[in-house]
Design a protein around this motif. Structure first.
Motif, PDB file in Angstrom:
ATOM      1  N   PRO A 334      -8.260   0.449  -2.536  1.00  0.00           N
ATOM      2  CA  PRO A 334      -8.053  -0.858  -2.097  1.00  0.00           C
ATOM      3  C   PRO A 334      -8.269  -1.888  -3.394  1.00  0.00           C
ATOM      4  N   SER A 335      -7.242  -2.885  -3.567  1.00  0.00           N
ATOM      5  CA  SER A 335      -7.611  -3.712  -4.608  1.00  0.00           C
ATOM      6  C   SER A 335      -6.637  -5.107  -4.270  1.00  0.00           C
ATOM      7  N   PRO A 336      -6.877  -6.055  -4.942  1.00  0.00           N
ATOM      8  CA  PRO A 336      -6.323  -7.292  -4.703  1.00  0.00           C
ATOM      9  C   PRO A 336      -4.721  -7.069  -5.137  1.00  0.00           C
ATOM     10  N   VAL A 337      -4.557  -6.338  -6.181  1.00  0.00           N
ATOM     11  CA  VAL A 337      -3.062  -6.064  -6.765  1.00  0.00           C
ATOM     12  C   VAL A 337      -2.259  -5.119  -5.973  1.00  0.00           C
ATOM     13  N   VAL A 338      -3.128  -4.323  -5.314  1.00  0.00           N
ATOM     14  CA  VAL A 338      -2.330  -3.535  -4.350  1.00  0.00           C
ATOM     15  C   VAL A 338      -1.771  -4.431  -3.261  1.00  0.00           C
ATOM     16  N   GLU A 339      -2.921  -5.068  -2.739  1.00  0.00           N
ATOM     17  CA  GLU A 339      -2.244  -5.972  -1.374  1.00  0.00           C
ATOM     18  C   GLU A 339      -1.088  -6.996  -1.952  1.00  0.00           C
ATOM     19  N   LEU A 340      -1.349  -7.508  -3.242  1.00  0.00           N
ATOM     20  CA  LEU A 340      -0.274  -8.517  -3.628  1.00  0.00           C
ATOM     21  C   LEU A 340       0.992  -7.708  -3.943  1.00  0.00           C
ATOM     22  N   ASN A 341       1.127  -6.607  -4.246  1.00  0.00           N
ATOM     23  CA  ASN A 341       2.418  -5.669  -4.163  1.00  0.00           C
ATOM     24  C   ASN A 341       2.781  -5.523  -2.759  1.00  0.00           C
ATOM     25  N   ARG A 342       1.913  -5.247  -1.969  1.00  0.00           N
ATOM     26  CA  ARG A 342       2.502  -4.862  -0.525  1.00  0.00           C
ATOM     27  C   ARG A 342       2.938  -6.296   0.096  1.00  0.00           C
ATOM     28  N   ALA A 343       2.542  -7.408  -0.274  1.00  0.00           N
ATOM     29  CA  ALA A 343       2.857  -8.705   0.074  1.00  0.00           C
ATOM     30  C   ALA A 343       4.618  -8.830  -0.357  1.00  0.00           C
ATOM     31  N   VAL A 344       4.669  -8.422  -1.541  1.00  0.00           N
ATOM     32  CA  VAL A 344       6.248  -8.408  -2.131  1.00  0.00           C
ATOM     33  C   VAL A 344       6.901  -7.737  -1.398  1.00  0.00           C
ATOM     34  N   ALA A 345       6.520  -6.493  -1.086  1.00  0.00           N
ATOM     35  CA  ALA A 345       7.307  -5.129  -0.352  1.00  0.00           C
ATOM     36  C   ALA A 345       7.411  -5.833   0.980  1.00  0.00           C
TER      37      ALA A 345
END
Length: 419
Positions: A334-345
């Motif tokens: 888990p990390s904010p960058v992963v969440e940000l990329n998930r948001a884009v997807a």
């Protein structure tokens, strides 16, 4: 060529050789001396001598060999000063030769094991995770302290102190310079993989400067990942990391335009993607999957990159699978960058409103406070929703935070397009 141009060209040559060969030079000196910290100091002294000598005498026929020879001479001087005329000094003196002639040939592939040993030494468990990566970026990637500090979002002085403490810790712990035995190798693997990944990340998306991609760093990380995959063929995450690097690097030819300006994914000419690199990446991913243990964090990122690699366009990309991969990645790492990329997807799969909800949650937690990534993504999603006033504020913040000139130019154009 004007005489005044020669010093500048020689300094450029020193910088180029150092960027490409520094890890091999430090590795070779560490093998000769058996002292990791001393080896880096010797290499830096050789670099300083080159900056003085090459502008005056010209670039030698074998620049890397010249640097290694100077480093070896300095090693002999150190042992002389220590009055350590033991077997180690005798071996060094014998290798150097009576006339001190520099190595005529420099074989960069000859010391791959030295570079790998350098990585395992820099990633010794006696060091903190931050120190391991910082030291590896310095001695393997050849990054400056300023570049590493920017990547870590810390002051340069703090980063330099961290590297100095790391080298002192290795010396105090008497860490041997060697690729560890198989059992110990597995314990340090995570740190080594992380170091390679950070080097590649800095190469594929430079944190500062005028170039979007630093191909030398990215290719060095790919080379190290290939060496590691041969050394540890039974480890699926080694193949997962290699797959991720190959599949990501495959897009390099299409990521920049004629003048070096960034080209976003939806505008890239996919015919320019490196199909050989895609084949290598998919083969490495297949090896990771074949282990039957499930994909790890690097393997999941490789699977996401694989979805892009096989799609004919952004619209035909399997965004639902990418969302699932990011959800799994978020549980593993888990990390904010992963969440940000998930948001884009999720934006691509279900619309910008769904993606914006995730980005707003991240912003509310204060995630990525010094990064341009969150406001740039937020600005793009707001543009798609027609909320131009809020989008403008987010893009202005992203521009303020962005350290890479090429990325900043893209954001500035996007802001200008809003009128």
């Amino acid at each position: 060529m004007a005489r005044d141009d020669r010093p500048a060209l020689s300094r450029d040559a020193v910088a180029a050789v150092w960027r490409i060969e520094s890890a091999r030079i430090v590795g070779a000196l560490a093998r000769y001396t058996g002292d990791f910290a001393l080896a880096e100091d010797l290499a830096q002294e050789a670099l300083a001598e080159a900056l003085v000598t090459w502008p005056r005498s010209g670039v030698p026929a074998s620049p890397s060999g010249w640097l290694l020879t100077v480093g070896r001479r300095r090693a002999i001087d150190v042992f002389r000063r220590r009055a350590a005329l033991d077997e180690r000094y005798a071996v060094l003196a014998h290798d150097q030769g009576e006339d001190g002639a520099e190595d005529a040939l420099w074989d960069p592939d000859r010391i791959d094991d030295d570079v790998l040993a350098l990585m395992f030494t820099a990633c010794h468990p006696a060091l903190s995770a931050e120190a391991r990566i910082a030291l590896t970026l310095r001695v393997i990637g050849g990054l400056t302290s300023d570049e590493i500090a920017k990547a870590f979002l810390v002051p340069t002085a703090t980063l330099q102190a961290r590297i100095t403490r790391a080298k002192k810790t290795l010396a105090a712990a008497r860490v041997p310079f060697a690729v560890p035995a198989a059992a110990e190798r597995a314990e340090r693997l995570g740190s080594v993989l992380s170091a390679i990944y950070v080097i590649f990340t800095e190469g594929s998306s430079a944190s500062s400067g005028t170039e979007l991609i630093r191909v030398d760093l990215a290719h060095e990380a790919q080379r190290l990942a290939r060496v590691l995959s041969r050394l540890m063929p039974e480890e699926p995450e080694v193949h997962g990391l290699l797959a991720l690097l190959e599949l990501t690097a495959a897009r390099f030819p299409a990521r920049t335009g004629p003048d070096g300006e960034p080209v976003l994914l939806e505008h890239q000419d996919r015919r320019r993607w490196d199909r050989t690199s895609i084949r290598r990446g998919r083969a490495a991913l297949a090896r990771a999957e074949k282990a039957g243990r499930g994909l790890g964090a690097y393997g999941l990122q490789a699977a996401i990159a694989g979805c892009h690699a096989v799609a004919a366009s952004v619209d035909t990309t399997d965004w639902d699978r990418i969302v699932l991969c990011y959800e799994a990645l978020g549980r593993l790492a888990p990390s904010p960058v992963v969440e940000l990329n998930r948001a884009v997807a999720i934006c691509m799969a279900s619309g910008p409103a769904a993606g914006l909800a995730i980005v707003d949650e991240l912003a509310a937690t204060g995630a990525l406070p010094n990064s341009h990534l969150l406001p740039s993504v937020r600005g793009e999603l707001l543009i798609r929703l027609g909320r131009t006033d809020r989008a403008r504020a987010e893009l202005e913040l992203a521009i303020q935070r962005c350290g890479n000139q090429r990325e900043r130019a893209v954001l500035e154009r996007k802001l200008a397009d809003l009128g």
